[in-house]
Design an enzyme around this catalytic site. Structure first.
Site, PDB file in Angstrom:
ATOM      1  N   VAL A 129      -4.595  -5.458   1.031  1.00 53.25           N
ATOM      2  CA  VAL A 129      -5.656  -6.406   0.674  1.00 53.25           C
ATOM      3  C   VAL A 129      -7.006  -5.714   0.520  1.00 53.25           C
ATOM      4  O   VAL A 129      -7.965  -6.328   0.053  1.00 53.25           O
ATOM      5  CB  VAL A 129      -5.757  -7.551   1.698  1.00 53.25           C
ATOM      6  CG1 VAL A 129      -4.499  -8.396   1.674  1.00 53.25           C
ATOM      7  CG2 VAL A 129      -6.034  -7.001   3.096  1.00 53.25           C
TER       8      VAL A 129
ATOM      9  N   TYR B 121       5.308  -8.035  -1.513  1.00 46.15           N
ATOM     10  CA  TYR B 121       5.372  -9.395  -0.988  1.00 46.15           C
ATOM     11  C   TYR B 121       6.245 -10.278  -1.862  1.00 46.15           C
ATOM     12  O   TYR B 121       7.287  -9.841  -2.355  1.00 46.15           O
ATOM     13  CB  TYR B 121       3.962  -9.977  -0.817  1.00 46.15           C
ATOM     14  CG  TYR B 121       3.068  -9.113   0.035  1.00 46.15           C
ATOM     15  CD1 TYR B 121       3.468  -8.696   1.304  1.00 46.15           C
ATOM     16  CD2 TYR B 121       1.818  -8.691  -0.416  1.00 46.15           C
ATOM     17  CE1 TYR B 121       2.660  -7.898   2.096  1.00 46.15           C
ATOM     18  CE2 TYR B 121       0.998  -7.892   0.373  1.00 46.15           C
ATOM     19  CZ  TYR B 121       1.428  -7.503   1.626  1.00 46.15           C
ATOM     20  OH  TYR B 121       0.633  -6.723   2.393  1.00 46.15           O
TER      21      TYR B 121
ATOM     22  N   LYS C 277       1.722   0.102   6.226  1.00 46.42           N
ATOM     23  CA  LYS C 277       2.973  -0.389   6.812  1.00 46.42           C
ATOM     24  C   LYS C 277       4.166   0.538   6.607  1.00 46.42           C
ATOM     25  O   LYS C 277       4.908   0.806   7.558  1.00 46.42           O
ATOM     26  CB  LYS C 277       3.271  -1.789   6.269  1.00 46.42           C
ATOM     27  CG  LYS C 277       2.270  -2.835   6.752  1.00 46.42           C
ATOM     28  CD  LYS C 277       2.465  -4.183   6.062  1.00 46.42           C
ATOM     29  CE  LYS C 277       1.464  -5.208   6.566  1.00 46.42           C
ATOM     30  NZ  LYS C 277       1.551  -6.490   5.838  1.00 46.42           N
TER      31      LYS C 277
ATOM     32  N   TYR D 150      -2.139  -2.197  15.274  1.00 45.55           N
ATOM     33  CA  TYR D 150      -1.995  -2.598  13.872  1.00 45.55           C
ATOM     34  C   TYR D 150      -3.372  -2.733  13.202  1.00 45.55           C
ATOM     35  O   TYR D 150      -3.572  -2.270  12.069  1.00 45.55           O
ATOM     36  CB  TYR D 150      -1.225  -3.921  13.787  1.00 45.55           C
ATOM     37  CG  TYR D 150      -1.143  -4.478  12.397  1.00 45.55           C
ATOM     38  CD1 TYR D 150      -0.387  -3.853  11.411  1.00 45.55           C
ATOM     39  CD2 TYR D 150      -1.849  -5.638  12.061  1.00 45.55           C
ATOM     40  CE1 TYR D 150      -0.323  -4.357  10.122  1.00 45.55           C
ATOM     41  CE2 TYR D 150      -1.794  -6.155  10.777  1.00 45.55           C
ATOM     42  CZ  TYR D 150      -1.031  -5.507   9.810  1.00 45.55           C
ATOM     43  OH  TYR D 150      -0.976  -6.013   8.536  1.00 45.55           O
TER      44      TYR D 150
ATOM     45  N   SER E 127      -2.675  -2.860   4.342  1.00 43.65           N
ATOM     46  CA  SER E 127      -1.217  -3.001   4.453  1.00 43.65           C
ATOM     47  C   SER E 127      -0.437  -1.847   3.841  1.00 43.65           C
ATOM     48  O   SER E 127       0.786  -1.750   4.041  1.00 43.65           O
ATOM     49  CB  SER E 127      -0.768  -4.314   3.798  1.00 43.65           C
ATOM     50  OG  SER E 127      -1.113  -5.407   4.612  1.00 43.65           O
TER      51      SER E 127
END
Length: 621
Positions: free
Chosen positions: A271, A253, A79, A201, A76
């Site tokens: 992660v 997050y 992103k 992705y 991630s």
């Protein structure tokens, strides 16, 4: 004259910042709480105790500890970089029609949209990231992903590649992300094939990086979008600002609030165990440790970033000013000597060895990034130095970590035989001028740079002056260089015209503005000529020693003294009175001419030394 000893560069531990990073790594290493991500089989198979920590400055210096070269997938952390590419391809307005920039307060893989806007809440959760992937421009699916990979590579400063095993594992188990893709298509957020966007992705998350790569990617964001190693622009300055803004509020997050308050850096976690954090204008931080907490963030990564932020005072709200310290100037004492005129022999020693003492003038705030630049610059030359001057008078704010770093640097230099002179009259580093003993191996504190430079010269002379050779500190009138070119008879005759006078320490010999009072030959001691600077303070123009002279210009031209002459210690001078000087023109013109030639040569040397000093230092004495 004996041959000077051979100069062998001394190794100096270059690790002030490196050791800070290593200390934080060691502090966090023993924490084995958390578990690697297990919903992707390839991620569950990693070595759980791997741990790397990197710090990269905005000008490209990388400090690392632990497993900084171990390869893992970006996950991630990809992103913000795909979001950046989408912004560059489509523009801010178009991207904003598809992706909001508000914190979600939900899990990163939640299958939901904002109930009001019906858009993904931000590009840092999976829904927003898949949308961003769909907005990347290109001829076809392969071309669009290749542009993603090249974008990441520009940020990292090297060619990155996909981990095919992780990609297949993600594609095989990514049902939830496919559900998000179809939800986005059903709401019209994605207007193309959702499977293609989701597959892109998966691929972007499967790109291999190491901790050092992430640190350079973070440093590129810190450097306004320009890679500090390759100097290639990876992203425009205005889009960099937007990406960092979203990372600040959404990158961690639903732990973003705690992160901002305790760490205070724009960041993004993955992660795979990575965390990337940025202090704009200064540094990038990267951590790799696969054990995750309940939010999906690396346990050690969060702890290491929190500790670095605390120790290095990195919280972005702490920075009220530019927080940059510039090395305004640096030079050797051979290039700019002190204003103490040395004997010819000592001058030759300093000319040969003066490059082994260096002056660094600092300017601006002294926070971590500025202190790092200063430490790095000095460490790069420290093995070739016997003395260093650090001038802090133009420094503004000084952080606690900067004080610690410079204190550590002083101790390391001292251990390697190099002493430090701090020009720090306001005791910004906590050392008063009387606080360090004269024999303190770290060095001394001085009120001005000239006194510090003189101290460095004394150190060099003590170390490199040929054995048994000492400067002459006391002479007779006949031995003075001003009379040296005369024959014996003329020298004896002229010497009788001088009157020897002893002057106490601190006594004024000639006042500024006074009429000509004589030609002065220094036989013993030191005489300081001073002037008043633009800052209304009295500054040293030059200090003269045995064998030198002053008062020539008032005697020749009849003008008043423009500089005050004061004895620095118990001093003996030989004075030729104005009347005696004038009689020479009538009775012995050749004698007067010979005397003037010698005096002119000495006066020129004094003027040259003073001009060289002021030319480099300007009005900052």
């Amino acid at each position: 004259m004996a041959e000077p000893e051979q100069v062998v560069p001394r190794p100096v531990d270059p690790g002030v910042v490196a050791r800070l990073v290593a200390d934080v790594h060691e502090l966090c290493r023993t924490d084995r709480s958390g578990e690697p991500a297990d919903y992707i089989p390839e991620l569950a198979a990693v070595q759980p105790n791997s741990f790397g920590l990197c710090l990269a400055t905005a000008d490209g210096r990388v400090y690392g500890a632990g497993d900084v070269g171990e390869i893992f997938t970006i996950q991630s952390i990809s992103k913000p970089f795909t979001y950046a590419l989408a912004l560059a391809d489509r523009g801010v307005a178009t991207v904003a029609e598809h992706i909001d920039v508000e914190p979600s307060g939900e899990a990163f893989n939640e299958i939901s949209l904002d109930p009001v806007t019906e858009r993904p809440r931000n590009p840092m959760i999976n829904a927003g990231a898949i949308t961003a992937a769909s907005l990347v421009a290109g001829r076809d699916s392969a071309d669009r992903f290749e542009r993603v990979r090249r974008c990441y590579s520009r940020f990292a400063g090297r060619e990155l590649s996909v981990n095919d095993a992780v990609y297949r594992s993600e594609a095989r188990t990514g049902y939830r992300n496919r559900a998000i893709g179809y939800m986005l298509r059903s709401f019209g957020i994605i207007d193309s094939d959702p499977d293609e966007a989701v597959d892109r992705y998966f691929r972007q998350c499967s790109i291999d990086v190491c901790c050092r790569d992430l640190a350079i990617m973070a440093a590129t964001l810190a450097n306004n979008g320009v890679n500090p190693l390759t100097r290639e622009r990876a992203l425009s300055a205005d889009l960099t600002e937007r990406v960092l803004s979203v990372m600040t509020t959404c990158g961690m997050y639903n732990a973003a609030g705690d992160w901002v308050t305790t760490v205070g850096l724009p960041a993004k976690s993955g992660v795979g165990g990575g965390i990337l954090a940025v202090l704009p204008g200064q540094i990038g931080i990267a951590v790799y440790s696969p054990r995750l907490d309940s939010h999906g963030n690396s346990v050690r990564g969060v702890a290491a970033c929190r500790e670095l932020s605390r120790r290095l005072e990195l919280h972005f709200l702490h920075v009220s000013r530019a927080a940059r310290t510039a090395i305004r100037a640096d030079y050797t004492v051979a290039e700019v000597p002190s204003r103490l005129r040395r004997s010819t022999e000592d001058g030759e020693v300093l000319e040969r060895h003066g490059e082994r003492a260096r002056v660094y003038q600092l300017d601006g705030d002294l926070l971590f990034a500025g202190a790092e630049r200063v430490v790095r610059a000095i460490e790069a030359k420290a093995g070739d130095l016997d003395a260093v001057v650090i001038d802090l008078r133009r420094v503004g704010e000084v952080s606690r970590i900067a004080v610690d770093m410079l204190d550590t640097l002083q101790r390391e230099l001292a251990a390697a035989g190099c002493r430090t002179a701090l020009v720090d009259p306001e005791a910004r580093l906590g050392h008063t001028m009387s606080g360090l003993r004269a024999d303190d191996p770290r060095g001394r504190v001085f009120i001005d740079r000239d006194a510090a430079t003189e101290w460095c010269e004394d150190l060099l002379l003590a170390r490199y002056r040929p054995e048994g050779e000492q400067p002459c500190t006391s002479i007779t009138v006949e031995e003075h260089p001003a009379l040296a070119a005369l024959d014996d008879e003329a020298r004896t005759a002229l010497a009788k015209e001088f009157r020897v006078r002893t002057v106490a320490r601190g006594e004024v010999i000639a006042e500024r503005g006074s009429e000509r009072s004589g030609l002065y030959l220094i036989l013993e001691g030191r005489v300081r000529l001073t002037f008043e600077g633009a800052d209304q303070r009295v500054h040293r123009l030059v200090t003269l020693t045995a064998g030198m002279s002053f008062g020539e210009i008032p005697m020749l031209v009849g003008t008043p003294f423009v500089n005050e002459a004061r004895a620095e210690n118990l001093t003996r001078v030989a004075v030729l009175a104005p009347a005696a000087f004038d009689r020479l023109a009538e009775n012995a013109p050749q004698l007067k001419l010979a005397l003037l030639e010698r005096l002119a040569a000495g006066a020129y040397a004094q003027m040259d030394a003073a001009v060289r000093s002021i030319a480099v230092r300007g009005a900052d004495y």
